[in-house]
Design a protein around this motif. Structure first.
Motif, PDB file in Angstrom:
ATOM      1  N   MET A  56       0.687  -0.863   0.224  1.00  0.00           N
ATOM      2  CA  MET A  56       0.127  -0.595   0.327  1.00  0.00           C
ATOM      3  C   MET A  56       0.772   1.261  -0.190  1.00  0.00           C
ATOM      4  SD  MET A  56      -2.200  -1.135   3.254  1.00  0.00           S
ATOM      5  CE  MET A  56      -0.984  -2.451   3.756  1.00  0.00           C
ATOM      6  N   THR A  57       0.368   1.899  -0.554  1.00  0.00           N
ATOM      7  CA  THR A  57       1.540   3.182  -0.272  1.00  0.00           C
ATOM      8  C   THR A  57       0.090   4.310  -0.184  1.00  0.00           C
ATOM      9  OG1 THR A  57       2.763   3.073  -2.523  1.00  0.00           O
ATOM     10  CG2 THR A  57       2.441   4.797  -1.799  1.00  0.00           C
ATOM     11  N   LYS A 113       2.815   9.708   4.481  1.00  0.00           N
ATOM     12  CA  LYS A 113       2.513   9.966   3.033  1.00  0.00           C
ATOM     13  C   LYS A 113       3.512   9.823   1.898  1.00  0.00           C
ATOM     14  CE  LYS A 113      -0.343  13.216   3.914  1.00  0.00           C
ATOM     15  NZ  LYS A 113      -1.487  15.168   3.628  1.00  0.00           N
ATOM     16  N   GLY A 114       3.203   8.723   1.267  1.00  0.00           N
ATOM     17  CA  GLY A 114       4.113   8.805   0.276  1.00  0.00           C
ATOM     18  C   GLY A 114       4.562   7.134   0.025  1.00  0.00           C
ATOM     19  N   ALA A 115       5.116   7.012   1.352  1.00  0.00           N
ATOM     20  CA  ALA A 115       5.849   5.564   2.120  1.00  0.00           C
ATOM     21  C   ALA A 115       4.606   4.145   1.122  1.00  0.00           C
ATOM     22  CB  ALA A 115       5.702   5.930   3.422  1.00  0.00           C
ATOM     23  N   THR A 116       5.739   3.129   1.293  1.00  0.00           N
ATOM     24  CA  THR A 116       5.115   1.965   0.790  1.00  0.00           C
ATOM     25  C   THR A 116       4.764   0.682   2.166  1.00  0.00           C
ATOM     26  OG1 THR A 116       6.586   2.264  -1.016  1.00  0.00           O
ATOM     27  CG2 THR A 116       5.636   0.219  -0.688  1.00  0.00           C
ATOM     28  N   TYR A 117       3.738   0.723   2.187  1.00  0.00           N
ATOM     29  CA  TYR A 117       3.798  -0.473   3.194  1.00  0.00           C
ATOM     30  C   TYR A 117       3.474  -1.456   3.483  1.00  0.00           C
ATOM     31  CZ  TYR A 117       4.060   3.662   6.234  1.00  0.00           C
ATOM     32  OH  TYR A 117       4.520   5.135   6.594  1.00  0.00           O
ATOM     33  N   ARG A 118       3.548  -2.817   4.040  1.00  0.00           N
ATOM     34  CA  ARG A 118       2.673  -3.938   3.618  1.00  0.00           C
ATOM     35  C   ARG A 118       2.294  -4.150   5.356  1.00  0.00           C
ATOM     36  NH1 ARG A 118       6.839  -8.027   1.655  1.00  0.00           N
ATOM     37  NH2 ARG A 118       8.373  -8.063   3.616  1.00  0.00           N
ATOM     38  N   VAL A 119       1.169  -4.898   5.473  1.00  0.00           N
ATOM     39  CA  VAL A 119       0.874  -6.002   6.579  1.00  0.00           C
ATOM     40  C   VAL A 119       1.471  -6.985   6.531  1.00  0.00           C
ATOM     41  CG1 VAL A 119      -0.904  -6.549   8.269  1.00  0.00           C
ATOM     42  CG2 VAL A 119      -1.258  -4.748   6.754  1.00  0.00           C
ATOM     43  N   LYS A 120       1.971  -7.950   7.408  1.00  0.00           N
ATOM     44  CA  LYS A 120       2.056  -9.546   7.477  1.00  0.00           C
ATOM     45  C   LYS A 120       1.648 -10.262   8.817  1.00  0.00           C
ATOM     46  CE  LYS A 120       6.005 -12.638   8.410  1.00  0.00           C
ATOM     47  NZ  LYS A 120       7.721 -12.283   9.096  1.00  0.00           N
ATOM     48  N   PHE A 121       0.720 -10.733   8.724  1.00  0.00           N
ATOM     49  CA  PHE A 121       0.171 -12.028   9.302  1.00  0.00           C
ATOM     50  C   PHE A 121       0.846 -13.059  10.165  1.00  0.00           C
ATOM     51  CE2 PHE A 121      -3.726 -10.686   7.587  1.00  0.00           C
ATOM     52  CZ  PHE A 121      -4.326  -9.332   8.160  1.00  0.00           C
ATOM     53  N   GLU A 122       1.124 -12.736  11.030  1.00  0.00           N
ATOM     54  CA  GLU A 122       1.967 -14.345  12.029  1.00  0.00           C
ATOM     55  C   GLU A 122       1.043 -14.488  13.090  1.00  0.00           C
ATOM     56  OE1 GLU A 122       5.704 -12.442  13.861  1.00  0.00           O
ATOM     57  OE2 GLU A 122       5.936 -11.017  12.421  1.00  0.00           O
ATOM     58  N   THR A 132     -10.380 -12.827   6.221  1.00  0.00           N
ATOM     59  CA  THR A 132     -10.160 -12.440   4.821  1.00  0.00           C
ATOM     60  C   THR A 132      -9.533 -10.661   4.917  1.00  0.00           C
ATOM     61  OG1 THR A 132     -12.814 -13.220   4.095  1.00  0.00           O
ATOM     62  CG2 THR A 132     -12.217 -10.963   3.464  1.00  0.00           C
ATOM     63  N   PHE A 133      -9.067 -10.229   4.575  1.00  0.00           N
ATOM     64  CA  PHE A 133      -8.115  -9.022   4.659  1.00  0.00           C
ATOM     65  C   PHE A 133      -9.367  -7.701   3.688  1.00  0.00           C
ATOM     66  CE2 PHE A 133      -4.716  -5.620   3.806  1.00  0.00           C
ATOM     67  CZ  PHE A 133      -4.284  -5.014   5.096  1.00  0.00           C
ATOM     68  N   LYS A 134      -9.448  -6.361   4.354  1.00  0.00           N
ATOM     69  CA  LYS A 134      -9.892  -5.660   3.406  1.00  0.00           C
ATOM     70  C   LYS A 134      -8.840  -4.179   3.821  1.00  0.00           C
ATOM     71  CE  LYS A 134     -13.501  -2.199   3.773  1.00  0.00           C
ATOM     72  NZ  LYS A 134     -14.820  -2.476   4.598  1.00  0.00           N
ATOM     73  N   VAL A 135      -8.215  -3.717   2.713  1.00  0.00           N
ATOM     74  CA  VAL A 135      -7.388  -1.993   3.576  1.00  0.00           C
ATOM     75  C   VAL A 135      -8.696  -1.038   1.770  1.00  0.00           C
ATOM     76  CG1 VAL A 135      -5.632  -2.708   1.290  1.00  0.00           C
ATOM     77  CG2 VAL A 135      -5.492  -1.346   2.457  1.00  0.00           C
ATOM     78  N   MET A 136      -8.184   0.135   3.136  1.00  0.00           N
ATOM     79  CA  MET A 136      -9.083   1.102   1.824  1.00  0.00           C
ATOM     80  C   MET A 136      -8.080   2.025   1.405  1.00  0.00           C
ATOM     81  SD  MET A 136     -12.762   0.955   4.062  1.00  0.00           S
ATOM     82  CE  MET A 136     -12.330   2.512   4.994  1.00  0.00           C
ATOM     83  N   GLN A 137      -7.893   2.110   0.136  1.00  0.00           N
ATOM     84  CA  GLN A 137      -7.476   3.367  -0.525  1.00  0.00           C
ATOM     85  C   GLN A 137      -8.178   4.193  -0.930  1.00  0.00           C
ATOM     86  OE1 GLN A 137      -4.085   0.364  -1.696  1.00  0.00           O
ATOM     87  NE2 GLN A 137      -3.041   1.631   0.047  1.00  0.00           N
TER      88      GLN A 137
END
Length: 137
Positions: A56-57, A113-122, A132-137
């Motif tokens: 995500m950015t 703002k402008g950085a790149t992210y991700r989510v890791k599930f452990e 079910t994972f949801k991201v709103m952009q």
């Protein structure tokens, strides 16, 4: 005809057996819905140890809005780690602990703002978690 049916069944058996063991892979499906203000991206599947979600950015605000709906009989912890890509390397940024059974909203504030992210599930239990994972952009 009979040989081709037997060969097809044998191939299906080999492919299904090859899915056991080996490297950790999530079984997943992706889809999205577009609203008037933002687009929601969904990712659903299952995992035993860990799995990464889409990158995500942030472009509009300093927040990332995510939700996870999980189901598992596992004990132990289930955590969501927001990772930030810095100089080409993923680094842990923030951690949240969603419920293993039910829906958890995880709003990540104070991101750049402008950085790149991700989510890791452990998952520390070793038992499968369906999600079910949801991201709103």
């Amino acid at each position: 005809m009979k040989k081709s049916i037997i060969a097809s069944l044998a191939l299906a058996l080999v492919l299904s057996l090859s899915s056991f063991g080996g490297t950790q892979k999530a079984e997943a499906a992706d889809w999205s819905t577009t609203g008037s203000i933002w687009t929601s991206y969904y990712h659903s599947g299952s995992f035993t140890n860990y799995v990464y979600q889409r990158t995500m950015t942030t472009t509009v605000s300093d927040e990332i809005w995510t939700t996870v709906k999980a189901s598992s009989s596992a004990s132990g912890t289930f955590k969501a780690v927001l990772q930030k890509k810095t100089n080409g390397v993923w680094k842990n940024y923030k951690t949240k602990y969603p419920a293993k059974n039910g829906t958890t909203q995880m709003d990540w504030t104070g991101v750049t703002k402008g950085a790149t992210y991700r989510v890791k599930f452990e998952n520390t239990s070793g038992k499968k978690i369906t999600y079910t994972f949801k991201v709103m952009q």
